[in-house]
Design a protein around this motif. Structure first.
Motif, short mmCIF file in Angstrom:
data_model
loop_
_atom_site.label_atom_id
_atom_site.label_comp_id
_atom_site.label_asym_id
_atom_site.label_seq_id
_atom_site.Cartn_x
_atom_site.Cartn_y
_atom_site.Cartn_z
N ALA A 135 1.67 5.85 5.86
CA ALA A 135 0.68 6.16 6.68
C ALA A 135 0.54 7.46 7.24
N GLU A 136 1.59 8.04 7.91
CA GLU A 136 1.84 9.25 8.40
C GLU A 136 1.41 10.07 7.27
N GLU A 137 1.89 10.06 6.02
CA GLU A 137 1.96 10.88 4.99
C GLU A 137 0.53 10.84 4.52
N TYR A 138 -0.41 9.72 4.58
CA TYR A 138 -1.46 9.57 3.97
C TYR A 138 -2.51 10.49 5.10
N ILE A 139 -2.17 10.39 6.19
CA ILE A 139 -3.07 10.95 7.27
C ILE A 139 -3.00 12.52 7.08
N LYS A 140 -1.89 12.97 7.02
CA LYS A 140 -1.55 14.41 6.82
C LYS A 140 -2.34 14.68 5.58
N TYR B 138 -2.86 2.81 9.57
CA TYR B 138 -1.47 2.35 10.50
C TYR B 138 -0.60 1.71 9.28
N GLY B 139 0.74 1.57 9.70
CA GLY B 139 1.53 0.78 8.97
C GLY B 139 2.04 -0.47 9.52
N GLU B 140 2.26 -1.34 8.58
CA GLU B 140 2.55 -2.76 9.02
C GLU B 140 3.29 -3.73 7.93
N ASN B 141 3.86 -4.50 8.54
CA ASN B 141 4.31 -5.70 7.09
C ASN B 141 3.28 -6.22 6.57
N GLY C 291 0.84 -1.34 0.06
CA GLY C 291 0.06 -0.07 -0.09
C GLY C 291 0.75 1.13 -0.19
N THR C 292 2.20 1.26 -0.06
CA THR C 292 3.07 2.14 -0.15
C THR C 292 3.11 2.92 -1.71
#
Ligand SMILES: NC(=O)c1ccc[n+]([C@@H]2O[C@H](COP(=O)([O-])OP(=O)(O)OC[C@H]3O[C@@H](n4cnc5c(N)ncnc54)[C@H](OP(=O)(O)O)[C@@H]3O)[C@@H](O)[C@H]2O)c1
Length: 223
Positions: free
Chosen positions: A40-45, A57-60, A8-9
């Motif tokens: 995930a942080e970038e998308y939230i912003k 959230y981000g995960e493997n 999803g990146t």
């Protein structure tokens, strides 16, 4: 409901995260947990800047699969099969959405490469014990990422499991102006997958940005 985006990146993962996060919790998957967390942080912003408070959230990839109710594969075809073979047990009974299109470029044109199972969706279905739903092949990542604009088009959805198919159609309905259409079972997935390289050729040759499909005709009643 939690939606996981494997890989999803990337472009398509970002587009789906940005469009779906207003209604669903999103888990961005990656080979690298840190990369997923950063994205995930970038998308939230990005969503905060247009007044949407999102849970992303981000995960493997494996953990993203385990934690999600619905998993969408947003990895190129050439890496998808090896990725799902790394942790096949995590997909057991999950609703697994495949927008995956196997294609290559030959003499400047994009051509569909039909897997021997019939389609990428059927190939994925032969490897993992998931409820595979083929959908979203003909929506452009660029159009999804451009959140200032509405994204438009029809999305043909196919699965051998009707409940899984209707669930995915509901998720697609949450994106304004995308209309999910029931395309039947996975035996027709190769047709829908093959439309994408055709659209890419049409876009390039006719200078059309984000070409997509729309089925004309009067719809009699609600789906
Ligand atoms: N782009 C579109 O407009 C579009 C439209 C419809 C459907 N699709 C489908 O959506 C899927 C994703 O397309 P995309 O354009 O978003 O792809 P992409 O940006 O090129 O790649 C997506 C992600 O795949 C992961 N990846 C790269 N190499 C990998 C490897 N060797 N093993 C495992 N994972 C790897 C990477 O995630 P990490 O590095 O974080 O692991 C990357 O961010 C494809 O199957 C495509 O057919 C795309």
């Amino acid at each position: 409901m939690k939606i996981g985006l494997l890989g999803g990146t990337g472009d398509f993962g970002e587009g789906l995260a940005l469009r779906l996060a207003k209604d669903y919790e999103i888990i961005v998957g990656s080979r690298y947990k840190e990369k997923a967390e950063k994205k995930a942080e970038e998308y939230i912003k990005k969503l905060e800047s247009i007044g949407i408070e999102a849970k992303i959230y981000g995960e493997n990839n494996k953990r993203a699969t385990e934690l999600s109710d619905v998993v969408i594969i947003t990895i190129p075809y050439e890496y998808t099969i090896n990725t799902i073979k790394e942790f096949p047990e995590a997909f057991k009974d999950k609703v697994l959405v495949s927008p995956v299109v196997p294609f290559k470029k030959v003499n400047g044109d994009f051509i569909y490469i039909k897997p021997k199972e019939g389609s990428a969706a059927e190939q994925i279905s032969s490897i993992v014990d998931a409820k595979v739903v083929a959908a979203l092949h003909n929506v452009s990542a660029e159009a999804l990422v451009d959140i200032a604009k509405e994204v438009e088009g029809d999305v043909i959805v196919l699965s051998n499991d009707d409940d899984a198919k209707y669930l995915v159609m509901d998720i697609i309905k949450s994106i304004k102006n995308l209309r999910p259409l029931d395309g039947g079972n996975l035996s027709n997935a190769h047709i829908v997958e093959a439309i994408t390289p055709l659209l890419m050729n049409i876009g390039k040759r006719n200078k059309i940005k984000h070409p997509t499909i729309k089925i004309l005709g009067e719809q009699d009643g609600k789906i």
